[in-house]
Write an enzyme that holds these catalytic residues in place. Structure first.
Site, PDB file in Angstrom:
ATOM      1  N   SER A  68       0.826  -1.210   0.000  1.00 45.94           N
ATOM      2  CA  SER A  68       0.000   0.000   0.000  1.00 45.94           C
ATOM      3  C   SER A  68       0.863   1.264   0.000  1.00 45.94           C
ATOM      4  CB  SER A  68      -0.880   0.049   1.246  1.00 45.94           C
ATOM      5  OG  SER A  68      -1.650  -1.118   1.358  1.00 45.94           O
TER       6      SER A  68
HETATM    7  N1  SAH Z   1      -0.012  -5.289   3.932  1.00 46.30           N
HETATM    8  C1  SAH Z   1       0.785  -5.591   2.759  1.00 46.30           C
HETATM    9  C2  SAH Z   1       0.045  -5.311   1.480  1.00 46.30           C
HETATM   10  C3  SAH Z   1      -0.948  -6.318   1.226  1.00 46.30           C
HETATM   11  S1  SAH Z   1      -1.652  -6.422  -0.393  1.00 46.30           S
HETATM   12  C4  SAH Z   1       2.110  -4.907   2.742  1.00 46.30           C
HETATM   13  O1  SAH Z   1       2.399  -4.110   3.639  1.00 46.30           O
HETATM   14  O2  SAH Z   1       2.869  -5.188   1.832  1.00 46.30           O
HETATM   15  C5  SAH Z   1      -2.919  -7.543   0.070  1.00 46.30           C
HETATM   16  C6  SAH Z   1      -2.442  -8.931   0.406  1.00 46.30           C
HETATM   17  O3  SAH Z   1      -3.573  -9.649   0.852  1.00 46.30           O
HETATM   18  C7  SAH Z   1      -1.877  -9.706  -0.775  1.00 46.30           C
HETATM   19  O4  SAH Z   1      -0.608 -10.171  -0.449  1.00 46.30           O
HETATM   20  C8  SAH Z   1      -2.869 -10.855  -0.953  1.00 46.30           C
HETATM   21  O5  SAH Z   1      -2.272 -12.066  -1.385  1.00 46.30           O
HETATM   22  C9  SAH Z   1      -3.421 -10.985   0.431  1.00 46.30           C
HETATM   23  N2  SAH Z   1      -4.734 -11.639   0.552  1.00 46.30           N
HETATM   24  C10 SAH Z   1      -5.814 -11.547  -0.260  1.00 46.30           C
HETATM   25  N3  SAH Z   1      -6.831 -12.284   0.217  1.00 46.30           N
HETATM   26  C11 SAH Z   1      -6.385 -12.860   1.367  1.00 46.30           C
HETATM   27  C12 SAH Z   1      -6.983 -13.747   2.328  1.00 46.30           C
HETATM   28  N4  SAH Z   1      -8.227 -14.185   2.216  1.00 46.30           N
HETATM   29  N5  SAH Z   1      -6.237 -14.134   3.381  1.00 46.30           N
HETATM   30  C13 SAH Z   1      -4.959 -13.697   3.541  1.00 46.30           C
HETATM   31  N6  SAH Z   1      -4.341 -12.868   2.667  1.00 46.30           N
HETATM   32  C14 SAH Z   1      -5.052 -12.452   1.598  1.00 46.30           C
END
Ligand code: SAH
Length: 220
Positions: A68
């Site tokens: 993000s």
């Molecule tokens: N917080 C992260 C950014 C996350 S992007 C950072 O600081 O880099 C969103 C993430 O959520 C992705 O890696 C994606 O694979 C994950 N995601 C999507 N659906 C999910 C679920 N049901 N359970 C766990 N992770 C999930």
């Protein structure tokens, strides 16, 4: 002179990001600002995009996912009003950066990631930077929360759902705060759910755009 970006250059970019993107836009929680001045965000970004470590936008981390925008990480962390004693659940570890920020603000963080490659990537980044001693990365479907460590004082969801997954509200302590983007793929509301005396209150903080939450209580 070397062309390489030195530690001092990164530090300068990081301090500038905190001033221009966070403080200038109203982030005032001193612990959030301090954590983001200290944690080396460049270490959580793939080498080919490292020059974008402090830009004011999301950056690709592979597998169609993004880290993000720094402001969004700060805003979400601020919404949780962490004092340092809490157990926090993060859904969507991605690069591990947001988990590192939460780890600096709380006692313990469980960060759930559905993609095994990214769970491993987050773990590696947290270990290399020394930011992960109180962060546990779990590879699982976080739309169902993570019952083994529930209930949580705070929950932070880094992917967009059509509505708040019921399991997450169930695994939130009373009192407790949960921050999540809710809405369709093109735009969502960033919502804060507050559980107090057996009731749940909701407020909308801003509009945002996140990658979709997958899994049982997600989009697929
Ligand atoms: N917080 C992260 C950014 C996350 S992007 C950072 O600081 O880099 C969103 C993430 O959520 C992705 O890696 C994606 O694979 C994950 N995601 C999507 N659906 C999910 C679920 N049901 N359970 C766990 N992770 C999930």
């Amino acid at each position: 002179m070397s062309q390489k970006t030195t530690t001092t250059d990164w530090e300068r970019q990081r301090l500038e990001m905190v001033e221009r993107q966070l403080y200038a836009r109203g982030i005032r929680n001193p612990r959030v600002l301090e954590a983001m001045r200290r944690i080396p965000r460049e270490e959580f970004i793939p080498p080919q995009h490292r020059h974008l470590s402090y830009v004011d936008e999301p950056v690709p981390i592979g597998f169609g996912q993004t880290i993000s925008q720094p402001y969004m990480t700060a805003l979400m962390a601020e919404c949780l009003e962490l004092q340092g004693t809490e157990t926090v659940l993060e859904v969507g570890a991605g690069s591990g950066y947001h988990a590192a920020v939460l780890g600096a603000l709380a006692a313990r963080v469980i960060s759930v990631e559905i993609l095994p490659e990214l769970a491993a990537y987050a773990r590696e980044n947290l270990d290399r930077t020394g930011c992960g001693s109180n962060v546990q990365v779990v590879c699982a479907d976080g739309s169902l929360g993570w019952p083994p460590a529930a209930p949580y004082d705070a929950i932070s969801v880094a992917a967009a759902a059509s509505d708040v997954p019921p399991a997450l509200l169930e695994q939130l302590k009373d009192p407790g705060l949960l921050v999540i983007p809710v809405g369709p793929s093109w735009e969502q509301e960033l919502r804060v759910y507050s559980k107090r005396q057996g009731r749940v209150f909701v407020r909308t903080v801003t509009f945002c755009r996140f990658v979709p939450l997958r899994g049982k209580a997600g989009w697929e």
